[in-house]
Design an enzyme around this catalytic site. Sequence first.
Site, PDB file in Angstrom:
ATOM      1  N   HIS A   1     -33.006  84.242  98.295  1.00 49.24           N
ATOM      2  CA  HIS A   1     -32.466  85.574  98.570  1.00 49.24           C
ATOM      3  C   HIS A   1     -31.073  85.781  97.984  1.00 49.24           C
ATOM      4  O   HIS A   1     -30.316  86.637  98.427  1.00 49.24           O
ATOM      5  CB  HIS A   1     -32.534  85.891 100.060  1.00 49.24           C
ATOM      6  CG  HIS A   1     -33.881  86.457 100.418  1.00 49.24           C
ATOM      7  ND1 HIS A   1     -35.048  85.935  99.915  1.00 49.24           N
ATOM      8  CD2 HIS A   1     -34.249  87.500 101.185  1.00 49.24           C
ATOM      9  CE1 HIS A   1     -36.065  86.637 100.388  1.00 49.24           C
ATOM     10  NE2 HIS A   1     -35.611  87.596 101.158  1.00 49.24           N
TER      11      HIS A   1
ATOM     12  N   ASP B   1     -27.206  89.071 109.252  1.00 51.38           N
ATOM     13  CA  ASP B   1     -27.906  90.278 109.693  1.00 51.38           C
ATOM     14  C   ASP B   1     -29.425  90.138 109.556  1.00 51.38           C
ATOM     15  O   ASP B   1     -30.183  90.885 110.166  1.00 51.38           O
ATOM     16  CB  ASP B   1     -27.466  91.480 108.855  1.00 51.38           C
ATOM     17  CG  ASP B   1     -26.018  91.835 109.098  1.00 51.38           C
ATOM     18  OD1 ASP B   1     -25.456  91.367 110.113  1.00 51.38           O
ATOM     19  OD2 ASP B   1     -25.444  92.568 108.280  1.00 51.38           O
TER      20      ASP B   1
ATOM     21  N   GLU C   1     -19.987  95.448 114.409  1.00 50.18           N
ATOM     22  CA  GLU C   1     -20.037  95.734 112.969  1.00 50.18           C
ATOM     23  C   GLU C   1     -19.690  97.208 112.766  1.00 50.18           C
ATOM     24  O   GLU C   1     -19.205  97.882 113.685  1.00 50.18           O
ATOM     25  CB  GLU C   1     -21.407  95.398 112.361  1.00 50.18           C
ATOM     26  CG  GLU C   1     -21.671  93.908 112.229  1.00 50.18           C
ATOM     27  CD  GLU C   1     -22.772  93.565 111.226  1.00 50.18           C
ATOM     28  OE1 GLU C   1     -23.292  94.463 110.535  1.00 50.18           O
ATOM     29  OE2 GLU C   1     -23.120  92.357 111.143  1.00 50.18           O
TER      30      GLU C   1
HETATM   31  C1  LIG Z   1     -31.597  91.113 103.301  1.00 47.75           C
HETATM   32  C2  LIG Z   1     -30.427  90.161 103.250  1.00 47.75           C
HETATM   33  C3  LIG Z   1     -29.456  90.199 104.223  1.00 47.75           C
HETATM   34  C4  LIG Z   1     -28.360  89.345 104.187  1.00 47.75           C
HETATM   35  N1  LIG Z   1     -27.445  89.397 105.191  1.00 47.75           N
HETATM   36  C5  LIG Z   1     -26.402  88.542 105.199  1.00 47.75           C
HETATM   37  C6  LIG Z   1     -25.439  88.557 106.245  1.00 47.75           C
HETATM   38  O1  LIG Z   1     -25.514  89.356 107.164  1.00 47.75           O
HETATM   39  N2  LIG Z   1     -24.424  87.665 106.206  1.00 47.75           N
HETATM   40  C7  LIG Z   1     -24.306  86.747 105.210  1.00 47.75           C
HETATM   41  O2  LIG Z   1     -23.400  85.930 105.269  1.00 47.75           O
HETATM   42  N3  LIG Z   1     -25.194  86.716 104.200  1.00 47.75           N
HETATM   43  C8  LIG Z   1     -26.223  87.604 104.164  1.00 47.75           C
HETATM   44  N4  LIG Z   1     -27.121  87.564 103.124  1.00 47.75           N
HETATM   45  C9  LIG Z   1     -26.846  86.675 101.995  1.00 47.75           C
HETATM   46  C10 LIG Z   1     -27.447  85.303 102.207  1.00 47.75           C
HETATM   47  O3  LIG Z   1     -26.741  84.611 103.206  1.00 47.75           O
HETATM   48  C11 LIG Z   1     -27.352  84.483 100.928  1.00 47.75           C
HETATM   49  O4  LIG Z   1     -27.915  85.171  99.852  1.00 47.75           O
HETATM   50  C12 LIG Z   1     -28.061  83.140 101.094  1.00 47.75           C
HETATM   51  O5  LIG Z   1     -27.727  82.325 100.007  1.00 47.75           O
HETATM   52  C13 LIG Z   1     -29.545  83.346 101.115  1.00 47.75           C
HETATM   53  O6  LIG Z   1     -30.178  82.208 101.626  1.00 47.75           O
HETATM   54  P1  LIG Z   1     -31.416  81.595 100.854  1.00 47.75           P
HETATM   55  O7  LIG Z   1     -31.994  80.582 101.770  1.00 47.75           O
HETATM   56  O8  LIG Z   1     -32.318  82.632 100.348  1.00 47.75           O
HETATM   57  O9  LIG Z   1     -30.618  80.884  99.673  1.00 47.75           O
HETATM   58  P2  LIG Z   1     -30.986  80.784  98.105  1.00 47.75           P
HETATM   59  O10 LIG Z   1     -30.837  82.093  97.485  1.00 47.75           O
HETATM   60  O11 LIG Z   1     -32.289  80.105  97.954  1.00 47.75           O
HETATM   61  O12 LIG Z   1     -29.806  79.813  97.632  1.00 47.75           O
HETATM   62  C14 LIG Z   1     -28.461  80.243  97.616  1.00 47.75           C
HETATM   63  C15 LIG Z   1     -27.576  79.157  97.000  1.00 47.75           C
HETATM   64  O13 LIG Z   1     -27.532  78.029  97.860  1.00 47.75           O
HETATM   65  C16 LIG Z   1     -28.076  76.892  97.232  1.00 47.75           C
HETATM   66  N5  LIG Z   1     -28.906  76.214  98.222  1.00 47.75           N
HETATM   67  C17 LIG Z   1     -30.056  76.643  98.788  1.00 47.75           C
HETATM   68  N6  LIG Z   1     -30.498  75.740  99.677  1.00 47.75           N
HETATM   69  C18 LIG Z   1     -29.602  74.737  99.672  1.00 47.75           C
HETATM   70  C19 LIG Z   1     -29.501  73.510 100.374  1.00 47.75           C
HETATM   71  N7  LIG Z   1     -30.420  73.134 101.277  1.00 47.75           N
HETATM   72  N8  LIG Z   1     -28.444  72.719 100.121  1.00 47.75           N
HETATM   73  C20 LIG Z   1     -27.505  73.069  99.229  1.00 47.75           C
HETATM   74  N9  LIG Z   1     -27.551  74.220  98.526  1.00 47.75           N
HETATM   75  C21 LIG Z   1     -28.591  75.037  98.756  1.00 47.75           C
HETATM   76  C22 LIG Z   1     -28.877  77.413  96.068  1.00 47.75           C
HETATM   77  O14 LIG Z   1     -28.956  76.488  95.013  1.00 47.75           O
HETATM   78  C23 LIG Z   1     -28.093  78.632  95.662  1.00 47.75           C
HETATM   79  O15 LIG Z   1     -27.011  78.274  94.858  1.00 47.75           O
HETATM   80  C24 LIG Z   1     -28.220  88.422 103.128  1.00 47.75           C
HETATM   81  C25 LIG Z   1     -29.185  88.388 102.119  1.00 47.75           C
HETATM   82  C26 LIG Z   1     -30.284  89.249 102.170  1.00 47.75           C
HETATM   83  C27 LIG Z   1     -31.285  89.201 101.087  1.00 47.75           C
END
Ligand SMILES: Cc1cc2nc3c(=O)[nH]c(=O)nc-3n(C[C@H](O)[C@H](O)[C@H](O)COP(=O)(O)OP(=O)(O)OC[C@H]3O[C@@H](n4cnc5c(N)ncnc54)[C@H](O)[C@@H]3O)c2cc1C
Length: 530
Positions: free
Chosen positions: A109, A170, A281
């Site tokens: 994400h 969120d 918020e």
């Molecule tokens: C609809 C939506 C709402 C959101 N709301 C919020 C919010 O309210 N507050 C907030 O803070 N963020 C929010 N986000 C952002 C979100 O926290 C970040 O985009 C987060 O990185 C997404 O998590 P993911 O598991 O999809 O990570 P990914 O997109 O899969 O990875 C993100 C990064 O972390 C690295 N990574 C992934 N897993 C690991 C691991 N196990 N160890 C080390 N590195 C790793 C990846 O290589 C990449 O660089 C939101 C995103 C979306 C899409």
Amino acid sequence: MRFLSVNIFQHTNLLFIRSFMIMLLSFIAIQLNLSFSNIPSSLTTIDVDGHFSFTNNEFAAKDYGNQYQFLPLAVLHPKSVSDIAITVRHVWELGPSSELTVAARGHGHSIQGQAQAHGGVVINMESLKTPKMRFQIGDVPYVDVSGGELWINILLESLKYGLTPKSWTDYLHLTVGGTLSNAGISGQAFRHGPQISNVHQLEVVTGKGEVVTCSLQQNADLFTGVLGGLGQYGIITRARISLEPAAQMVKWIRVLYSDFSTFTRDQEQLISSEKTFDYIEGLILVNRTGLLNNWRSSFNPKDDDQDSQIKSEGRTLFCLELAKNFNPDKIIETNEEIESMLSKLNYIPSTLFMTEVSYVEFLDRVHAAEVKLQENGLWDVPHPWLNLLIPRSKIHKFADEVFGNILVDTSNGPVLVYPVNKSKWNNMTSAVLPEDNVFYLVAFLSQANPLSTGKDGLEHILSLNKRIVAFCEEARLGVKQYLPHYATQDEWRAHFGQQWETFQRRKFAYDPLAILAPGQRIFQKGVLDL
Ligand SMILES: Cc1cc2nc3c(=O)[nH]c(=O)nc-3n(C[C@H](O)[C@H](O)[C@H](O)COP(=O)(O)OP(=O)(O)OC[C@H]3O[C@@H](n4cnc5c(N)ncnc54)[C@H](O)[C@@H]3O)c2cc1C
Ligand SMILES: *[C@@H]1O[C@H](CO)[C@@H](O)[C@H](O)[C@H]1NC(C)=O
Ligand SMILES: *[C@@H]1O[C@H](CO)[C@@H](O)[C@H](O)[C@H]1NC(C)=O
Ligand SMILES: *[C@@H]1O[C@H](CO)[C@@H](O)[C@H](O)[C@H]1NC(C)=O
């Protein structure tokens, strides 16, 4: 003579053909050999409990931002921590001349390809199901979870013990490793700090393939480095998350303001009060009558359009969003408390909307919106998001220009605005924050219409984002990007400021070949320029 010559000719011809065949065969053999000692095939020699896949990996070249697509060479679906350690160690042992990199992918994400690895190995963290969630109940409750676990699953499991994590995002369909690599900021952060302030211990696979347990007491430099570390030092395979007793229900409240100063004064008063809400918020509505009505009916379907005199047509409104957790046996006390807290606020009186939902419904609220958007094919569109952290002393200057001038409406998606107190953050983590003790998260959560070249198209939204960032630079507001993205190392240096040296030193210590999280584009494989 003729015969001979023909014979010789035939002979030379044959020789030629033979040697040609040999050449060809050895050429093919070399090719085969090459590709055998070459990267994908060398990965096939690794003995893992899960498996590698070399085809149908398109999902790993996609993310929520829908703007960057880099195909990996292979995807590892790990079944154990040692699968991850062996794979990273293998890449580490190939040395600096190999271009192979490794990206952990949580729920994918990210917005700008942060979880992708161009021609590298993507590790699909969601298939790591170990350890099984293990709960510690008692005075200091916590749960041990896999780094690939989704927050929604942690919530649902914790509630079986009457417990819950304290700090959220969120949206809960994100992984623990993904949010801890950034910070995890939401309406609870003013009180509990971000998610990275609510972790007791991590297990991490470093860029050398070593499995290390770390906490503030043990390997503290790695622990604090990994938190907010953008995946640069290690892959989080296990996290120990702090818990507290859970409430069953939530009072969910929205009120409107027409004046930004009154709005932020109330927000700041609320985050610094002893007796306050559990979630605080806010969002901006610029010229959005339609959205206002939609928002109200989505917020409370029973409250159909009874008060349509509230319009933001041609003007800007500020919506304060609050929540108070409670148990049904305490409803009278809760209502009194809420009434008392609301009486200190200066919102437009006729704009109070209050509803009551379960604790899970409240925390998982964005998923409900996702389901609707999915149905209309509006979820998998480009999301050119921009998240900024703005020092409290500069928020009015920022608002005057950005909400008053650059942003002419908020029809492309919500714009969140709320303050958090830095005292709840550990200053040794890798997270980058502005100078002031209190700062605002301003989140432009736009979605683009993939077919449009107009106001709702990707190019237009990206250019608005650029204007906002350029204004912050020119006016020297001391703004920091959250979920940052930059094209050059100079920009990264500027982003980290005084923290750059520490960031770089840690990179050299824990991932000296720059194998990990190449999609962040901070370091280049094999070239650590120290
Ligand atoms: C609809 C939506 C709402 C959101 N709301 C919020 C919010 O309210 N507050 C907030 O803070 N963020 C929010 N986000 C952002 C979100 O926290 C970040 O985009 C987060 O990185 C997404 O998590 P993911 O598991 O999809 O990570 P990914 O997109 O899969 O990875 C993100 C990064 O972390 C690295 N990574 C992934 N897993 C690991 C691991 N196990 N160890 C080390 N590195 C790793 C990846 O290589 C990449 O660089 C939101 C995103 C979306 C899409
Ligand atoms: C932030 O926290 C510090 C330390 O607890 C406190 O002194 C300060 O008043 C807080 N500021 C606000 C605006 O909440
Ligand atoms: C506000 O929106 C309406 C309708 O969507 C539009 O006609 C009007 O020009 C907008 N006003 C401003 C100030 O942008
Ligand atoms: C972090 O905070 C501690 C205690 O408040 C302080 O002593 C230290 O200098 C700070 N470190 C940095 C890097 O800001």
